[in-house]
Write an enzyme that holds these catalytic residues in place. Sequence first.
Site, mmCIF file in Angstrom:
data_model
loop_
_atom_site.group_PDB
_atom_site.id
_atom_site.type_symbol
_atom_site.label_atom_id
_atom_site.label_comp_id
_atom_site.label_asym_id
_atom_site.label_seq_id
_atom_site.Cartn_x
_atom_site.Cartn_y
_atom_site.Cartn_z
ATOM 1 C CG HIS A 185 -2.488 -0.613 1.257
ATOM 2 N ND1 HIS A 185 -2.083 -2.085 1.404
ATOM 3 C CD2 HIS A 185 -3.428 -0.769 0.176
ATOM 4 C CE1 HIS A 185 -3.581 -2.303 1.051
ATOM 5 N NE2 HIS A 185 -4.249 -1.804 -0.228
ATOM 6 C CD GLU A 428 -9.893 -7.866 -3.237
ATOM 7 O OE1 GLU A 428 -8.686 -6.698 -3.419
ATOM 8 O OE2 GLU A 428 -10.723 -7.864 -2.179
ATOM 9 C CG ASP A 452 -5.849 -8.194 -2.241
ATOM 10 O OD1 ASP A 452 -4.321 -9.464 -1.052
ATOM 11 O OD2 ASP A 452 -5.594 -7.783 -1.485
ATOM 12 C CB CYS A 499 -9.913 -1.005 -8.497
ATOM 13 S SG CYS A 499 -10.131 -2.389 -7.691
HETATM 14 C C1 PEP Z 1 -6.630 -5.488 -5.097
HETATM 15 O O1 PEP Z 1 -6.348 -6.340 -4.061
HETATM 16 O O2 PEP Z 1 -6.445 -5.507 -6.263
HETATM 17 C C2 PEP Z 1 -6.685 -4.090 -4.410
HETATM 18 C C3 PEP Z 1 -7.116 -2.515 -5.069
HETATM 19 O O3 PEP Z 1 -7.240 -3.813 -3.218
HETATM 20 P P1 PEP Z 1 -6.391 -3.152 -2.084
HETATM 21 O O4 PEP Z 1 -4.862 -3.197 -3.366
HETATM 22 O O5 PEP Z 1 -6.642 -2.058 -1.393
HETATM 23 O O6 PEP Z 1 -5.480 -4.938 -1.308
HETATM 24 MG MG MG Z 2 -7.641 -6.036 -2.312
#
Ligand code: PEP
Ligand code: MG
Length: 568
Positions: A185, A428, A452, A499
Amino acid sequence: MLKGIATSSGIAIGKVYKLEQPKIVLKEAKQTVEEALGIFENAMEKTIKDIELIKERAAATLKPEELAIFDAHLMMAQDPEFKDQIIARIKDGLNADQATKEISDMMIGMFESMEDAYFKERAADIKDVSFRLLCNILGLNIPDLTTIDEEVVIVAEEMTPSDTAQLNKKYALGFVTEIGGKTSHAAIMAVALGLPAVVGCTGIMSACKHGDKIILDAKSGDVIVNPTDEELRLYEEKRKKFLEEKAALQVLLDKPTISTDGHQVELVANIGSPKDMDNVIANGAEGVGLYRTEFLYMESTEDFPSEDDQFEAYKVVLERAQGKRVVVRTLDIGGDKKLPYFEFDPEMNPFLGYRAIRLCLDRKDIFKTQVRALLKASVYGKLAIMFPMIATIDEFKNAKQFVLDTKEELLKEGVKVSDEIEIGMMVEIPASAVLADEFAKYADFFSIGTNDLIQYSMAADRMSEKVAYLYQPLNPSILRLIKMTIDGAHSQGRWCGMCGEMGGDPMAAPVLLGLGLDEFSMSATKILPTRKIITSLNKKEMEDLASKALKCHTESEVAELVKSVLAD
Ligand code: PEP
Ligand code: MG
């Protein structure tokens, strides 16, 4: 030259700011009682001044209730009992640092062993204050991102999302971390801020010191500490070229994203806070494809954000989107995202544990506050609600029913709620990708969370640079899961977005276009480069490319195919 994992694009050249917690090593040399008392008194005075200063700076951004933590620290630092006990031990013949450590450890142990949650928390305050006090006694500097007032490149073992959130874009030119993967993140937030970042750069902490000169290239992952004049000249030139190319993309700002044979897709942005809307608008996004609401929860220091606070945040985002769709993801906490005021029971594998929708369906009180705030805000724009980490159809149905029941509750209270809210889910977890055609009977849309999805498909922790080679968005196995998801959505007339970081990856764009992805959601800074690529491609040809890619055996074979279309 060191090599790390490239996160985006851009080059940073500047002075190293090393984000390193000092190590406490007690002094061996004996102090006289007078010396020790003098050192202690001075350090105590400085500690109180430091806390007052931090509180003053924080007052600009934090709410009064969040500032209370500093009052607790000040009270602790000024507590006569704490001070007297240390002085007594100094008079027994201990050095200032030894006495402080001994008394602090004793008090921390005492508070930690108490049953009462209030007293347990006080142990954390003592830890904080005594760490600062010991550093002042030993003359060690505690780095503080909020106090940076010159242009620097941050070098750290790891950047937590809250470290990244504290960065002042005016002074932070970029960052390099020793650990972390492309989809950690911290990396994602750096990209959102438009900061060049290199993560998983093994050896960087020992290779540089505070104040060294450093170059980082976020596209190649190259990091150079104390470069030669020749290297400096070369990278200054590269940086200039990068900035020129970036400026040239501005002509695409208000253009739709249409392939050369007339197929249109939507390019939307990922955001983590209402503040990101400036970037969304400045980069020509056609809406918001992922609002990671957990950052709202992570910025709050004392308690869960209230319904009113959340309502305000969602309202701002919806209003600023001016009728364009805003996909808000409900709380996705757990994994690498922790909250200061909520204790997670220790788990062997937090990424596979109690998190996201699992936690929300278990703690309906927490979920309720968010859903009420979202529904109340829905009248200010075009809201879509999306649940993270859905593994089973029952989970989706329960979560959706909870939203519908909460809507009824609000309507009974006389609160207006939009009738056009779409309710969808993230795909995911491989199980939901495989069953996508069935999920599509219930969900209004899908958004593929590849960060994920890849982590779980490859069984490779996204935080670990050691297994980062398994982050393979173009691996045919991943492409097949993506195809199943998109086809599943389309079989029921639903739309499908993406996303995860793959949604803004230039190497993935041709294949995703060919697979029929409807919506690409990414950090706002990637929108224009992606628009440039997609508007230069032919959808029919990309369909052929995608079917070839699905039959490949390895990621590198797919990459070769993609390079052949991106090259011309
Ligand atoms: C993902 O897992 O691709 C996602 C967009 O969620 P995060 O990165 O917040 O886990
Ligand atoms: Mg995710």
